[in-house]
Design a protein around this motif. Structure first.
Motif, PDB file in Angstrom:
ATOM      1  N   ARG B 206       4.122   5.636   2.780  1.00 14.14           N
ATOM      2  CA  ARG B 206       3.538   7.050   2.462  1.00 14.14           C
ATOM      3  C   ARG B 206       2.160   7.289   2.818  1.00 14.14           C
ATOM      4  NH1 ARG B 206       0.924   7.056  -2.655  1.00 14.14           N
ATOM      5  NH2 ARG B 206       0.800   4.988  -3.088  1.00 14.14           N
ATOM      6  N   PHE B 207       1.329   6.326   3.691  1.00 12.80           N
ATOM      7  CA  PHE B 207       0.207   6.621   4.090  1.00 12.80           C
ATOM      8  C   PHE B 207      -0.130   7.057   5.421  1.00 12.80           C
ATOM      9  CE2 PHE B 207       0.078   3.533   0.686  1.00 12.80           C
ATOM     10  CZ  PHE B 207      -0.865   3.909  -0.381  1.00 12.80           C
ATOM     11  N   ASP B 208      -0.928   7.995   5.634  1.00 12.82           N
ATOM     12  CA  ASP B 208      -1.011   8.695   6.894  1.00 12.82           C
ATOM     13  C   ASP B 208      -2.432   8.525   7.502  1.00 12.82           C
ATOM     14  OD1 ASP B 208       1.332   9.988   7.486  1.00 12.82           O
ATOM     15  OD2 ASP B 208       0.597  12.131   7.171  1.00 12.82           O
ATOM     16  N   ARG B 239       1.167   4.524  -7.190  1.00 16.59           N
ATOM     17  CA  ARG B 239       1.358   5.720  -6.430  1.00 16.59           C
ATOM     18  C   ARG B 239       0.299   6.445  -6.113  1.00 16.59           C
ATOM     19  NH1 ARG B 239       5.500   3.708  -3.270  1.00 16.59           N
ATOM     20  NH2 ARG B 239       6.493   5.597  -3.012  1.00 16.59           N
ATOM     21  N   GLY B 241      -2.374   8.574  -4.075  1.00 11.60           N
ATOM     22  CA  GLY B 241      -2.469   9.462  -2.744  1.00 11.60           C
ATOM     23  C   GLY B 241      -3.834   8.673  -2.036  1.00 11.60           C
ATOM     24  N   THR B 261      -2.854   9.423   1.778  1.00 12.79           N
ATOM     25  CA  THR B 261      -1.714   9.978   2.370  1.00 12.79           C
ATOM     26  C   THR B 261      -1.747  11.170   3.189  1.00 12.79           C
ATOM     27  OG1 THR B 261      -1.639  10.859  -0.111  1.00 12.79           O
ATOM     28  CG2 THR B 261      -0.257   9.204   0.394  1.00 12.79           C
ATOM     29  N   SER B 262      -2.832  11.456   3.434  1.00 14.32           N
ATOM     30  CA  SER B 262      -3.359  12.514   4.397  1.00 14.32           C
ATOM     31  C   SER B 262      -4.695  12.246   5.071  1.00 14.32           C
ATOM     32  CB  SER B 262      -3.427  13.937   3.748  1.00 14.32           C
ATOM     33  OG  SER B 262      -4.667  14.006   3.038  1.00 14.32           O
TER      34      SER B 262
END
Lengths: 220, 290
Positions: B206-208, B239, B241, B261-262
């Protein structure tokens, strides 16, 4: 032929090197919700094995080929392992492995331990592993296989104790990893120290939070 | 004149229209010196596609922003930056927007070689790197620190055009970081992200965005102390972010890492970590310039 028996002895889970105090970052990954069940454990193990292939096998190989360079390789490992949890685990496990081997095989390993002390090494595991297996007359390919196998078993046994999988399931998984172990070995066995790499920065990051976990079963 | 810096935005991600057919080898040479209470840029030479901007600021440090012609690295590009910060000088080097690496079967390279003299400070804090589908990128950063020199180094890597569903779609990414002091390696690491080891979007989950901040030397004593205490006491939650860690490297160096995550969350976090920068430099390099 004597070395084949030694490999079996070193691979025995009863060989007292304290490896079972470490989870290879698994405990932190579990507590952060990144590993929960079989699939994510398989992914974790795949990351761990490639990381071992690129981050440990080059040091092992260089130390096996030239045990006298242990001091430089130990310093290289220290500058490579910037994650303090992984760095500490490497030193703890390296020291335990060397001390145990020096007790059990004093003839060949005693002088190596003395030399390591005099070189004031920090006892990083991968280069010591290579140097010890060299003086124990174990072939390089056997030493490489042994490290990968011990790494895999260590993580899977930690998974059993954390309660993600059962004993039989973990061994089924170990068996399914055989082709992966072959690929890692094929890709990484010949890598020199200049190729050292961290292939899994995310797992490394998750593992580096270990000291901040609310409760811990493992040292790393 | 201050230059407008454009933050990372999705609409920017159009490849350059004129894609050069030849390999471009851009090099830059930078030298910073202290004159009185201020640092001046003694040398700023750049060959295309690299460009250098030297905006004035109200502090005592000298600032340089790099940019590359065409808005990113295209196949075959090879950028090198050679940099000296002389005794007692303070330099900030950042980039004008993200470094975008386009499809590059032959590969793109970027190299930094820097020397920081006694009592000097280098802040190497570029915007994030993003490697697009089919990009092959090799980066190396080599920094030699004299005794008493200080270093702030930031490295941010983001997933690519996440909004368009293009995440971690490059074919190869290697980044090596070496920090030496008095001939001894303090950091000697290399990240290798390659789909050969498994499908990258799955592996990064889920990591960006992934980031590293390194702080070395006496100018950053109090910043290190504060960050070690702050990040070292953050609770670890499932979990989250944002995952952060802090690792000390001996008595006067620290490595901070984060996964987010962003990309925006990572940039925000890294700037929070570096929030001491304006007071250290006497002016704020993060404020929007225009």
């Amino acid at each position: 032929m004597g070395s084949a028996w030694r490999v079996l002895q070193l691979a025995d889970s009863g060989f007292p090197t304290g490896g079972f105090a470490h989870s290879g970052g698994l405990e932190a990954a579990v507590q952060q919700g990144e590993v929960r069940e079989r699939e994510s454990l398989e992914r974790f193990v795949r990351e761990l094995l490639w990381q071992t292939g690129h981050g440990a096998l080059p040091l092992l190989g260089a130390a096996w080929r030239e045990p006298s360079t242990l001091g430089a390789l130990d310093a290289r490992a220290d500058a490579f392992l910037t994650n303090h949890v992984a760095n500490r685990a490497s030193r703890t496990q390296g020291r335990a492995f060397l001390d145990t081997c020096a007790r059990i095989f004093p003839g060949p390993v005693g002088p190596l331990r003395q030399a390591a002390r005099e070189a004031r090494v920090r006892y990083h595991h991968a280069p010591l592993f290579g140097a010890v297996l060299r003086v124990l007359d174990v072939e390089l390919s056997d030493a490489q296989q042994l490290l990968l196998s011990l790494t895999l078993r260590g993580a899977l046994s930690a998974a059993v104790r954390i309660g993600i999988v059962g004993t039989h399931e973990s061994h089924q998984m170990q068996n399914r990893c055989a082709p992966l172990l072959d690929s890692v070995l094929e890709t990484c066995a010949g890598l020199g120290v200049e190729s050292l790499a961290q292939t899994s920065p995310l797992m490394d990051l998750l593992g580096s939070t270990h000291d901040r976990l609310y409760s811990r079963l493992f040292l790393s | 004149m201050r230059q407008a810096r454009v933050p990372m935005i999705a609409s920017e991600h159009t490849p350059p229209l004129e894609v050069p057919r030849i390999r471009r080898a851009g090099s830059a040479r930078l030298a910073f010196e202290r004159v009185g209470n201020r640092t001046v840029v003694r040398t700023a030479l750049a060959h295309s596609p690299l460009r250098l901007l030297t905006p004035r600021n109200h502090g005592h440090a000298a600032w340089v922003y790099t940019s590359s012609l065409g808005g990113g690295l295209v196949d075959g590009d090879h950028l090198t930056v050679d940099l000296d910060v002389a005794e007692g000088a303070a330099a900030l080097v950042s980039s004008q927007g993200s470094t975008r690496v386009y499809r590059s079967p032959r590969g793109c390279r970027s190299e930094l070689s820097a020397r920081v003299a006694p009592g000097a400070l280098l802040a190497w804090v570029p915007d994030p790197t993003m490697c697009f589908t089919g990009a092959r990128y090799t980066q190396s950063q080599d920094i030699q620190l004299a005794p008493g020199a200080s270093l702030i180094l930031m490295e941010l890597l983001t997933a690519g055009r996440s909004a368009a569903g293009e995440r971690w779609a490059f074919t190869h990414y290697t980044s090596s970081l070496r920090v030496h002091r008095e001939g001894r390696a303090l950091i000697d690491e290399r990240w290798l992200l390659d789909p050969a080891h498994g499908v990258l979007p799955e592996r990064l989950g889920r990591f960006d965005a992934l980031g590293t901040v390194v702080l070395v030397g006496p100018a950053l004593d109090s910043a290190r102390e504060a960050l070690a205490a702050h990040v070292g006491s953050l609770p670890v939650k499932p979990r989250s972010g944002l995952v952060c860690s802090v690792s000390p490297l001996g008595p006067d160096a620290l490595v901070l890492r984060a996964a987010a995550t962003s990309a925006e969350a990572l940039v925000r976090t890294s700037r929070e970590w570096l929030s001491f920068l304006p007071s250290l430099l006497g002016d704020d390099p993060w404020v929007r310039r225009g």
